[in-house]
Each structure stands twice: as C-alpha cells, then as structure tokens.
Design a protein around this motif. Structure first.
Motif, PDB file in Angstrom:
ATOM      1  N   ALA A 106       0.816  -1.214   0.000  1.00  0.00           N
ATOM      2  CA  ALA A 106       0.000   0.000   0.000  1.00  0.00           C
ATOM      3  C   ALA A 106       0.850   1.265   0.000  1.00  0.00           C
ATOM      4  O   ALA A 106       0.482   2.263  -0.626  1.00  0.00           O
ATOM      5  CB  ALA A 106      -0.936  -0.016   1.210  1.00  0.00           C
ATOM      6  N   HIS A 107       2.007   1.242   0.676  1.00  0.00           N
ATOM      7  CA  HIS A 107       2.827   2.459   0.769  1.00  0.00           C
ATOM      8  C   HIS A 107       3.366   2.886  -0.592  1.00  0.00           C
ATOM      9  O   HIS A 107       3.696   4.075  -0.790  1.00  0.00           O
ATOM     10  CB  HIS A 107       3.986   2.252   1.743  1.00  0.00           C
ATOM     11  CG  HIS A 107       5.093   1.405   1.198  1.00  0.00           C
ATOM     12  ND1 HIS A 107       6.135   1.918   0.443  1.00  0.00           N
ATOM     13  CD2 HIS A 107       5.329   0.069   1.281  1.00  0.00           C
ATOM     14  CE1 HIS A 107       6.950   0.952   0.085  1.00  0.00           C
ATOM     15  NE2 HIS A 107       6.489  -0.181   0.572  1.00  0.00           N
ATOM     16  N   VAL A 108       3.439   1.951  -1.540  1.00  0.00           N
ATOM     17  CA  VAL A 108       3.948   2.288  -2.876  1.00  0.00           C
ATOM     18  C   VAL A 108       3.065   3.339  -3.532  1.00  0.00           C
ATOM     19  O   VAL A 108       3.546   4.189  -4.302  1.00  0.00           O
ATOM     20  CB  VAL A 108       4.045   1.018  -3.741  1.00  0.00           C
ATOM     21  CG1 VAL A 108       4.353   1.361  -5.195  1.00  0.00           C
ATOM     22  CG2 VAL A 108       5.110   0.079  -3.178  1.00  0.00           C
ATOM     23  N   LEU A 109       1.777   3.350  -3.211  1.00  0.00           N
ATOM     24  CA  LEU A 109       0.853   4.298  -3.824  1.00  0.00           C
ATOM     25  C   LEU A 109       1.088   5.727  -3.359  1.00  0.00           C
ATOM     26  O   LEU A 109       0.530   6.669  -3.931  1.00  0.00           O
ATOM     27  CB  LEU A 109      -0.592   3.888  -3.553  1.00  0.00           C
ATOM     28  CG  LEU A 109      -0.993   2.530  -4.130  1.00  0.00           C
ATOM     29  CD1 LEU A 109      -2.429   2.204  -3.757  1.00  0.00           C
ATOM     30  CD2 LEU A 109      -0.816   2.510  -5.643  1.00  0.00           C
ATOM     31  N   ASP A 110       1.926   5.907  -2.336  1.00  0.00           N
ATOM     32  CA  ASP A 110       2.272   7.244  -1.862  1.00  0.00           C
ATOM     33  C   ASP A 110       3.635   7.699  -2.365  1.00  0.00           C
ATOM     34  O   ASP A 110       4.165   8.699  -1.886  1.00  0.00           O
ATOM     35  CB  ASP A 110       2.259   7.274  -0.323  1.00  0.00           C
ATOM     36  CG  ASP A 110       0.875   7.052   0.239  1.00  0.00           C
ATOM     37  OD1 ASP A 110      -0.097   7.546  -0.358  1.00  0.00           O
ATOM     38  OD2 ASP A 110       0.757   6.381   1.285  1.00  0.00           O
TER      39      ASP A 110
END
Length: 230
Positions: A33-37
């Motif tokens: 999920a952190h990749v989307l930031d």
C-alpha cells in the motif's frame, strides 16, 4: 469519471497526466500500500500545483484521476500498463490482451479523448504539461540537482522562452533534464506537436511541492513564465 476538469477562461490548457494515486476498487496491483504514496504511483504535488496554476491563470485544466501504475497516461497504449517501475514489480499488471484492452478503454482512451475534444473546441495559445520528478531514483545512484526542468521534443518554442526566465530568477533549470522530452513526451507529442500547437512541459522536483507553501511558491514562479510563453 476518467478525468477531472477545472474550468477557466484563458487561452491556455493545463494538462496533468499523473495527478492521482487512485486504484479502482477491486483491482489488485500486487504492490504494498505504501507504494501508492511514492513517485512510482503519482507525480507528488502535481494535482495541487495544477489547481493553483488554474486559479492564478484562470486557465482550464484536465487531470488524470488514476495512478500511473494502473495506466500511465503519458505513454502510448502499448506501453501504458507497466509490469515494473523503478525496481518495483507490479504483478497485477501481468494481464492478457483482453484485460489490457478493457483497462485502456476505461482510462487511457477517455483521458486523451477529453484533451482532443477540448483542443477541437477551444484551441489554446499554449498547452502546459505539468509533472514532478523524484530527487533520485531508487534504481540509479545519481541525484537530480535541478529544482525544475523544461521538457520538449521537436517543438522548443516555449522552452526557449521559459528556460532563460527561470535562470534569470536564480533557478538551476534543467534543459530536457532530468530526462529528455525526446524520449518521454507522449501526451504532448500526440496533442501538441501533432497539431502544431506550442506547449510548455514543466517538471518540478517533488521535494519542492511537499506542502502548501511550496505549491504556492511554485505557482508564483511559474505564472509569469507561462504568461510570457503564451
């Protein structure tokens, strides 16, 4: 809706291909999920900068509303669904031809159709393409010292006005840096170069756009440059 539209009256068009990090519900890209930031999913700060420029210029804007990991709107259809980005694998994009065609029809075609429809109805004096870039890639060691870069392919009319103005303001402005518009310029090649419309491709380094003050500063820097080019 596959695009976001901001109204405006000026004879300009702002375009932001990578303004969102959104992934459609039910689509699993197979990334943390952190990749989307991060920069691989979205041009950080670009949605805010484009909105600010639309206000100060009274200019219409068209913004992409889906992550570049879903469909990269600044790539031709055959290269628009990446299976890897800056060393990060995207296993959910290893899809068959039918699924690729459906995803492109949902996001890529309507976005570019919206730009084409606007240009047909209201050909502007200048198209402004707004992007941001990371201070350094994970997969490459060298830093990117330019706070701003101007990108172009064959048509450098606006670039040759903007670069001296940015440098006169004391900025280390990259001339087709941190990468060349001759390599990465699909949206402007398709909609500006193909029509003979002048355009200004702007890349601001993402650490310059990390808060509202940074966005406001860059809107103030870029407004007179864009007006001079137009």
């Amino acid at each position: 809706m596959p695009v976001a539209l901001i109204p405006g009256h000026a004879s300009l068009l702002l375009v932001a291909d990578h303004a969102a990090r959104a992934v459609p519900p039910g689509l699993d890209l197979g990334v943390d999920a952190h990749v989307l930031d991060t920069h691989v999913a979205v041009d950080l700060g670009v949605a805010e900068l484009t909105a600010a420029l639309a206000v100060v210029l009274d200019a219409p804007a068209i913004l992409g509303v889906v992550s570049r990991l879903v469909v990269d709107l600044n790539r031709p259809p055959e290269a628009a669904i990446p299976v890897e980005s800056d060393g990060i694998a995207i296993p959910g994009n290893r899809i068959d031809a039918a699924a690729r065609a459906a995803r492109l029809a949902e996001w890529h075609a309507p976005y570019h159709g919206a730009i084409e429809a606007h240009l047909d109805a209201r050909p502007p004096r200048l198209i402004v393409s707004v992007h941001s870039f990371t201070p350094a890639l994970s997969s490459r060691a060298e830093p990117r010292p330019w706070p701003v870069g101007i990108l172009y392919n064959e048509d450098d009319r606006a670039a040759r006005i903007a670069l001296p103005l940015l440098r006169a303001a004391g900025l280390n402005a990259g001339d087709n840096q941190p990468y060349s518009g001759r390599d990465l310029n699909y949206t402007m090649d398709r909609h500006a170069e193909a029509r003979g419309l002048p355009y200004l491709g702007i890349e601001v380094r993402q650490d310059q756009l990390g808060d509202a003050a940074g966005v406001a500063r860059w809107a103030a820097i870029l407004e007179p440059v864009i007006r001079a080019c137009a």
